[in-house]
Design a protein around this motif. Structure first.
Motif, short mmCIF file in Angstrom:
data_model
loop_
_atom_site.label_atom_id
_atom_site.label_comp_id
_atom_site.label_asym_id
_atom_site.label_seq_id
_atom_site.Cartn_x
_atom_site.Cartn_y
_atom_site.Cartn_z
N UNK A 148 10.18 -35.19 -37.96
CA UNK A 148 10.48 -36.51 -37.53
C UNK A 148 9.75 -37.36 -37.98
N UNK A 149 8.92 -37.85 -38.34
CA UNK A 149 7.76 -38.90 -38.35
C UNK A 149 8.60 -39.05 -39.75
N UNK A 150 8.16 -37.83 -40.44
CA UNK A 150 8.19 -37.80 -41.85
C UNK A 150 9.70 -38.53 -42.37
N UNK A 151 11.05 -38.04 -42.06
CA UNK A 151 11.87 -38.42 -42.41
C UNK A 151 12.42 -39.84 -41.88
N UNK A 152 11.64 -40.08 -40.91
CA UNK A 152 11.96 -41.53 -40.24
C UNK A 152 11.18 -42.63 -41.35
N UNK B 153 3.21 -40.21 -47.62
CA UNK B 153 2.39 -39.34 -47.44
C UNK B 153 1.57 -39.68 -46.67
N UNK B 154 0.73 -40.70 -46.70
CA UNK B 154 -0.78 -40.88 -46.66
C UNK B 154 -0.96 -41.00 -45.26
N UNK B 155 1.05 -42.07 -44.68
CA UNK B 155 0.93 -42.12 -43.41
C UNK B 155 0.92 -40.91 -42.82
N UNK B 156 1.75 -40.07 -42.89
CA UNK B 156 2.02 -38.79 -42.14
C UNK B 156 0.93 -37.87 -41.89
N UNK B 157 -0.40 -38.22 -43.29
CA UNK B 157 -2.07 -37.66 -43.10
C UNK B 157 -2.53 -37.75 -42.00
N UNK B 158 -2.17 -38.99 -41.54
CA UNK B 158 -3.61 -40.22 -40.75
C UNK B 158 -3.09 -39.31 -39.26
N UNK B 159 -1.95 -38.69 -39.03
CA UNK B 159 -1.39 -38.58 -37.28
C UNK B 159 -2.14 -37.29 -37.41
#
Length: 373
Positions: free
Chosen positions: A101-105, A84-90
């Protein structure tokens, strides 16, 4: 493995319930100031842990892929938080389809990697879903992190009164990497074998790294550092000549106030990393009269030993942060010697030259300042 899966499912369920409870404001019925406060009381959790459950509930509500994987037990709670933190930083303006797609990856990668590795993969996430944007985004992200790191730098040092000082520090990543590389160079087996003549483990532990830190400090030349009050940062030790020659066992006194053993005095004197002020021994010329206007390093050192710091009443500034002051101005034929000199901190030095103040010398060797009528 099954227990771990069940644990993940329970965490998802608890987070979902906590979010729903916050939406209904169930805590207000019991007078709680927030849902987190209510949950901490009901579940016997700390306030911070309860707040984390509520926040996770809201995060999962906006990240369906992670929520479904956690509910199925396919990702661990700590993995879910990292994803979640990584996706929020997009980037905020990234195409929603690319975000999914990033979340699924990362959810797929969680099957093979733990949370620590996922955190690393998360930093390179844009390279997978939008490689043309990755470099600029990484540069922007790093600049923000470095700015925050520069503001977060801290160092605290506490002397325990028993010969040890304990410290905590926070450094930006690049300076920490520089420090670590320096310490590893000193702690390396070849260096340790050459200097101590003993075999050591290849991987340095905390003790060897601590010794390396101490050696690094001794290796730094004070002449490479900024001068303060006309002198450099060399430690000054007040010792008897018989101590230096080994005839007498007596503690040495640092100009910072600490006391060290005679053997430590002699060891440091051999390394030339200190400036020994020797009593009853040959010393530098301290009185130079009218030959020069500014106090020499030797004179400032002697003033520091004699005055112990700023001589203004009530001032506790140490000697290495003070200036040498002529009581009778050099411009008025005052000599540059110890009898006509004293240490003053920058504030009191400015006051000594302020014509609106009168300087009074006290019998104790201190001076006081009074505004003229």
């Amino acid at each position: 493995m099954e227990l771990t899966r069940l644990e993940a499912q329970v965490v998802e369920l608890r987070a979902r319930v906590a979010r729903h409870a916050d939406e209904l404001q169930v805590g207000t019925e019991t007078g709680a100031t927030s849902t987190a406060t209510w949950l901490s009381h009901q579940a016997r959790l700390t306030r911070s842990a309860a707040a984390g459950v509520v926040h996770l509930g809201y995060d999962l509500d906006t990240h369906d892929v992670v929520r479904d994987a956690l509910a199925a037990g396919n990702v661990r709670p700590e993995q879910a938080v990292v994803i979640v933190r990584a996706v929020k930083e997009l980037p905020e303006d990234l195409d929603p389809d690319l975000v999914i797609r990033a979340e699924r990856h990362l959810v797929d990668a969680a099957a093979e990697h733990d949370a620590k590795t996922l955190r690393i993969l998360g930093r390179r996430l844009l390279e997978v879903v939008a490689p043309d944007l990755a470099d600029q985004h990484e540069a922007d992200l790093l600049e923000k992190e470095e700015a925050k790191a520069a503001q977060a730098m801290r160092l605290t040092m506490t002397d325990d009164g028993h010969g040890k000082t304990h410290a905590r520090f926070t450094l930006p990543t690049v300076q920490a990497a520089m420090l670590k590389k320096m310490l590893l160079a000193i702690a390396a087996p070849k260096h340790q074998a050459a200097t101590h003549g003993a075999r050591v483990e290849r991987r340095p532990g905390p003790e060897r790294m601590g010794r390396a830190f101490a050696e690094l400090i001794e290796r730094i030349s004070a002449t490479d550092l900024p001068k303060v009050g006309g002198t450099d940062a060399t430690i000054v030790i007040h010792i008897d000549l018989d101590v230096l020659t080994g005839k007498l066992q007596k503690a040495g006194v640092l100009d910072t106030g600490e006391r060290i053993s005679p053997s430590q005095v002699r060891r440091l004197a051999c390394t030339a990393r200190i400036l020994p002020v020797v009593l009853n021994g040959k010393s530098e010329v301290l009185d130079v009269g009218r030959a020069r206007r500014f106090f020499t390093r030797a004179q400032l050192t002697a003033l520091g030993i004699r005055d112990g710091g700023c001589v203004a009443e009530g001032c506790d500034w140490p000697p290495w942060m003070c200036h040498g002051h002529h009581w009778e101005r050099w411009a008025d034929d005052g000599n540059t010697d110890l009898t006509n000199g004293g240490l003053l901190c920058p504030r009191h030095h400015a006051r000594a030259h302020d014509p609106t103040y009168e300087t009074t010398h006290q019998p104790t060797g201190k001076v006081s300042f009074h505004r003229r009528n």
